[in-house]
Write an enzyme that holds these catalytic residues in place. Structure first.
Site, PDB file in Angstrom:
ATOM      1  N   ARG A  71       0.846  -1.181   0.000  1.00 31.55           N
ATOM      2  CA  ARG A  71       0.000   0.000   0.000  1.00 31.55           C
ATOM      3  C   ARG A  71       0.889   1.241   0.000  1.00 31.55           C
ATOM      4  NH1 ARG A  71      -1.969   0.992   4.322  1.00 31.55           N
ATOM      5  NH2 ARG A  71      -1.391  -0.746   5.640  1.00 31.55           N
ATOM      6  N   TYR A 199      -0.961  -3.713  -7.156  1.00 36.30           N
ATOM      7  CA  TYR A 199      -0.801  -4.410  -5.863  1.00 36.30           C
ATOM      8  C   TYR A 199      -2.116  -4.448  -5.077  1.00 36.30           C
ATOM      9  CZ  TYR A 199      -0.039  -5.348  -1.053  1.00 36.30           C
ATOM     10  OH  TYR A 199      -0.192  -5.887   0.191  1.00 36.30           O
ATOM     11  N   GLY A 200      -2.386  -5.569  -4.451  1.00 36.05           N
ATOM     12  CA  GLY A 200      -3.635  -5.856  -3.739  1.00 36.05           C
ATOM     13  C   GLY A 200      -4.315  -4.700  -3.027  1.00 36.05           C
ATOM     14  N   LYS A 208      -9.579  -2.115   1.581  1.00 32.94           N
ATOM     15  CA  LYS A 208      -9.270  -0.926   2.380  1.00 32.94           C
ATOM     16  C   LYS A 208     -10.027   0.297   1.877  1.00 32.94           C
ATOM     17  CE  LYS A 208      -6.239  -3.212   4.776  1.00 32.94           C
ATOM     18  NZ  LYS A 208      -6.547  -3.599   6.157  1.00 32.94           N
ATOM     19  N   HIS A 228     -11.070  -1.568  11.550  1.00 30.96           N
ATOM     20  CA  HIS A 228      -9.959  -2.438  11.149  1.00 30.96           C
ATOM     21  C   HIS A 228      -9.792  -3.519  12.229  1.00 30.96           C
ATOM     22  CE1 HIS A 228      -5.433  -2.496   9.771  1.00 30.96           C
ATOM     23  NE2 HIS A 228      -6.139  -3.448   9.186  1.00 30.96           N
ATOM     24  N   SER A 250      -1.469  -2.892  11.075  1.00 28.77           N
ATOM     25  CA  SER A 250      -1.097  -3.880  10.056  1.00 28.77           C
ATOM     26  C   SER A 250       0.144  -4.647  10.509  1.00 28.77           C
ATOM     27  CB  SER A 250      -0.802  -3.184   8.725  1.00 28.77           C
ATOM     28  OG  SER A 250      -1.903  -2.398   8.355  1.00 28.77           O
ATOM     29  N   CYS A 252       0.552  -6.935  12.842  1.00 24.55           N
ATOM     30  CA  CYS A 252       0.725  -7.201  14.280  1.00 24.55           C
ATOM     31  C   CYS A 252      -0.001  -8.487  14.678  1.00 24.55           C
ATOM     32  CB  CYS A 252       0.218  -6.037  15.122  1.00 24.55           C
ATOM     33  SG  CYS A 252       1.359  -4.662  15.214  1.00 24.55           S
ATOM     34  N   ASP A 279      -9.753  -9.064   9.416  1.00 29.58           N
ATOM     35  CA  ASP A 279      -9.220  -7.731   9.098  1.00 29.58           C
ATOM     36  C   ASP A 279     -10.232  -6.591   9.269  1.00 29.58           C
ATOM     37  OD1 ASP A 279      -6.968  -6.194   8.192  1.00 29.58           O
ATOM     38  OD2 ASP A 279      -7.903  -5.982   6.239  1.00 29.58           O
ATOM     39  N   ASN A 374       6.345  -8.507   2.213  1.00 29.63           N
ATOM     40  CA  ASN A 374       4.894  -8.250   2.158  1.00 29.63           C
ATOM     41  C   ASN A 374       4.214  -9.153   1.121  1.00 29.63           C
ATOM     42  OD1 ASN A 374       2.503  -6.896   2.936  1.00 29.63           O
ATOM     43  ND2 ASN A 374       2.645  -5.527   1.157  1.00 29.63           N
ATOM     44  N   SER A 375       4.812 -10.330   0.872  1.00 30.08           N
ATOM     45  CA  SER A 375       4.146 -11.251  -0.066  1.00 30.08           C
ATOM     46  C   SER A 375       2.877 -11.787   0.590  1.00 30.08           C
ATOM     47  CB  SER A 375       5.092 -12.385  -0.469  1.00 30.08           C
ATOM     48  OG  SER A 375       5.613 -13.028   0.667  1.00 30.08           O
ATOM     49  N   ARG A 376       1.911 -12.149  -0.240  1.00 27.19           N
ATOM     50  CA  ARG A 376       0.559 -12.393   0.275  1.00 27.19           C
ATOM     51  C   ARG A 376      -0.056 -13.672  -0.265  1.00 27.19           C
ATOM     52  NH1 ARG A 376      -1.911  -8.286   3.672  1.00 27.19           N
ATOM     53  NH2 ARG A 376      -0.342  -6.672   3.804  1.00 27.19           N
ATOM     54  N   GLY A 502      -1.349 -19.135  20.174  1.00 32.38           N
ATOM     55  CA  GLY A 502      -2.511 -19.759  20.823  1.00 32.38           C
ATOM     56  C   GLY A 502      -2.639 -19.377  22.292  1.00 32.38           C
ATOM     57  N   ASP A 503      -1.499 -19.131  22.949  1.00 31.42           N
ATOM     58  CA  ASP A 503      -1.560 -18.819  24.379  1.00 31.42           C
ATOM     59  C   ASP A 503      -2.206 -17.458  24.654  1.00 31.42           C
ATOM     60  OD1 ASP A 503      -0.506 -21.190  25.558  1.00 31.42           O
ATOM     61  OD2 ASP A 503       1.404 -20.669  24.608  1.00 31.42           O
TER      62      ASP A 503
END
Ligand code: OXD
Ligand code: MN
Length: 594
Positions: A71, A199-200, A208, A228, A250, A252, A279, A374-376, A502-503
């Site tokens: 982005r 780009y996406g 977005k 978000h 983003s 995190c 998201d 940042n590959s998706r 998971g914790d």
């Protein structure tokens, strides 16, 4: 052939044809036959590569241009008539001035190309909360991604009927010229103009651009919220499910939290976690006065690096069929994909994301990266093993708790609860995240990111805070409880203390116990903090009661510093910051100074 008689749609598509002069126009109906033909066409031109159909059925690989991989916040604009309605957090230009600037770029830009018209629905078709968009584009990649991320085709047009209430999105790749790349929202006109990117996040206009920037503005006008936020459900042994939404900046870990696997202590009691969204959440007040959330999307556009069998097995399984991979490495040994953190075994015979052939093992040993950071993956929600059965519920799911979070090496404790909604809005407005992992003792650079919406709020941030306060007044005592978490506290060597993944459910369980009035808390200047013994650490290696005490500690000096940062943000936003939040800030400062 046009798929609709809706004159508003037909007129606008004709306008787009006249502007961009494509050789032909194709309406996307969402049928498998049409999508298959488009995939074949993309393989023929090299726009996409078909992957190993035994190992990854229906999966394809795409590389964007090297200068077009993320982005572009500095080239993203919110255009309104009056500057104060969008600035100063957003880049702003006056609506007609921006149009005059961009029209020459669009003029004739689809000559020799095909224009695809994509009708799409954000939210389940038939839901009163869903909204329709139409995107025109010259990119097959966009068509195929939109088909995964949204409900594309005739169902969307059915939802629209004769109405003029749809978001007009015009995307053109043009020359992928970074100097002339613009991602522009016109919230007052329900319109999005995107040019010179493939780009996406810049071109899948439903995500977005619509579901956050335009929708946040619509939500303010119409009395709902576009956030978000991920949405997850925790089902207890009695079959009752409680829903939590959570906002993080983003990258995190929203997708990881949304798809978490319960630790053994909860799994053996029969607890389950279900994903509604990873998201974006659209939230409305329901007939019973509670807040209900739908996920407007229909797929996941997730960051690939770091996704593996341990960090997020559900996401990994979701990508095993019908998925578009973008800018990951190509494993030429078996025509599959690879990214950093997938496993410790990079392919020998590989092509890095830029298309250059390399020996992956040597390349990685040299410190290079095979996949772009940042590959998706673009993966259908229906593939997700933990997808909630409420995913398509037109009324959404009732929200019990809302969570804000950021990456803070020292300041924020593992978890705390706001005193009330108004204080919770302060907590969200004060959200911040550190941009780097800290070296010994040092703290990273803090970027303030209110409600994780800094890049996505479609109007003035002060007005946005006011809207949050307004929603709280309407919800009254039915409002979800608001919490803040920080999974990223570090020790003196800079290592993360809390195991995360998971914790994190252990912390969510404390929140739910608070919402049900089943557990006490300690009142501190910043909010209610758990008693250390109330965070369940059974079965956790290396975490003692003292570790938890450390994680929950509130350092008043660091907090006073933080308050200064929030004050600077408020001063920057200016006069539209609500007086209630200024008061929250000064009350917090007083409590900390006592
Ligand atoms: C983001 C995303 O950048 O979800 O936030 O792609
Ligand atoms: Mn996001």
């Amino acid at each position: 052939m046009a798929l609709t008689n809706n004159q508003h749609v037909l007129d606008w598509v004709a306008e787009m044809e006249a502007l961009m002069t494509p050789d032909a126009t194709i309406w996307i109906d969402g049928s498998e036959g049409q999508l298959r033909a488009l995939r074949e066409e993309a393989f023929r031109t090299g726009e996409m590569t078909e992957l190993n159909q035994e190992k990854l059925p229906g999966c394809v690989l795409h590389h964007t241009a090297k200068n077009d991989v993320a982005r572009v916040e500095d080239r993203t604009f919110i255009c309104t008539k009056n500057k104060e309605d969008a600035a100063p957090i957003n880049n702003w230009m006056e609506t007609s001035e921006m149009k005059a600037k961009l029209l020459p770029l669009y003029k004739g830009c689809m000559k020799g190309r095909i224009m695809y018209v994509i009708p799409y629905c954000m939210g389940p078709v038939g839901s009163p909360f869903s909204k329709v968009g139409i995107e025109v584009t010259d990119s097959i990649y966009v068509v195929l991604n939109m088909d995964i991320m949204t409900r594309v085709g005739v169902g969307a047009l059915r939802q629209l009927g004769d109405s003029n209430d749809f978001v007009r999105g015009q995307h053109a790749k043009a020359d992928i010229d970074a100097e002339n790349r613009y991602i522009v929202q016109f919230p007052e006109e329900n319109a999005i103009w995107s040019i010179n990117s493939g780009y996406g996040g810049n071109v899948l206009l439903g995500k977005k651009c619509f579901a956050l920037r335009i929708a946040s503005y619509q939500g303010k006008k119409e009395g709902w919220m576009a956030e978000h936020m991920l949405i997850l459900g925790i089902e207890g042994p009695d079959g009752d499910t409680k829903y939590i939404t959570a906002a993080f900046p983003s990258a995190c870990g929203k997708t990881n939290l949304a798809m978490l696997i319960p630790p053994e202590i909860y799994a053996k009691q029969g607890y389950k976690v279900w994903t509604v969204g990873d998201d974006i959440a659209w939230m409305h007040i329901g007939e019973d006065g509670r807040l209900y959330a739908i996920n407007p999307e229909n797929g996941f556009f997730g960051v690939a690096p770091g996704t593996n069998e341990k960090s997020n097995p559900n996401a990994l399984h979701t990508t095993m069929k019908g998925t578009i991979f973008t800018n990951v490495a190509h494993n030429l040994d078996d025509n599959t994909v690879w990214w950093e953190g997938l496993d410790k075994n990079p392919p020998e015979n590989a092509q890095e994301w830029t298309g250059v052939p390399v020996n992956g093992k040597e390349y990685v040993a040299n410190g290079g990266k095979l996949a772009h950071p940042n590959s998706r993956f673009t993966a259908p929600a229906e593939n997700c093993p933990c997808l909630s059965k409420e995913f398509n519920n037109p009324n959404g799911v009732p929200v019990t708790a809302m969570v804000f979070g950021g990456r803070r090496a020292k300041t924020a404790p593992l978890v705390y609860q706001s005193f009330n909604w108004e204080h919770g809005v302060y907590v969200g407005s004060a959200m911040a995240s550190e941009t780097t992992a800290a070296a010994t003792g040092a703290v990273g650079v803090v970027r303030r990111d209110p409600m994780a919406m800094r890049p996505f709020c479609g109007y003035n941030m002060g007005d946005y805070f006011a809207h949050w306060l307004e929603m709280g007044k309407k919800l009254g005592d039915k409002a979800p409880k608001i919490f803040h978490v920080n999974w990223f506290r570090t020790d003196d060597e800079g290592h993360f203390i809390w195991p995360g993944f998971g914790d994190n459910m252990r912390v969510l369980m404390w929140m739910l116990a608070r919402c049900e009035g089943k557990v006490d808390a300690v009142e501190t200047p910043i909010g209610y903090v758990p008693k250390a013994e109330d965070i369940n650490i059974e079965g956790l290696d290396g975490i003692t009661l003292d570790t938890v005490k450390g994680l929950l500690d509130v350092d008043k000096n660091l907090w006073l510093e933080d308050v200064k940062g929030v004050e600077e943000l408020y001063d920057m936003i200016g006069s539209r910051v609500p007086a209630e939040l200024r008061k929250q800030l000064s009350d917090l400062r007083d409590r900390l100074s006592k």
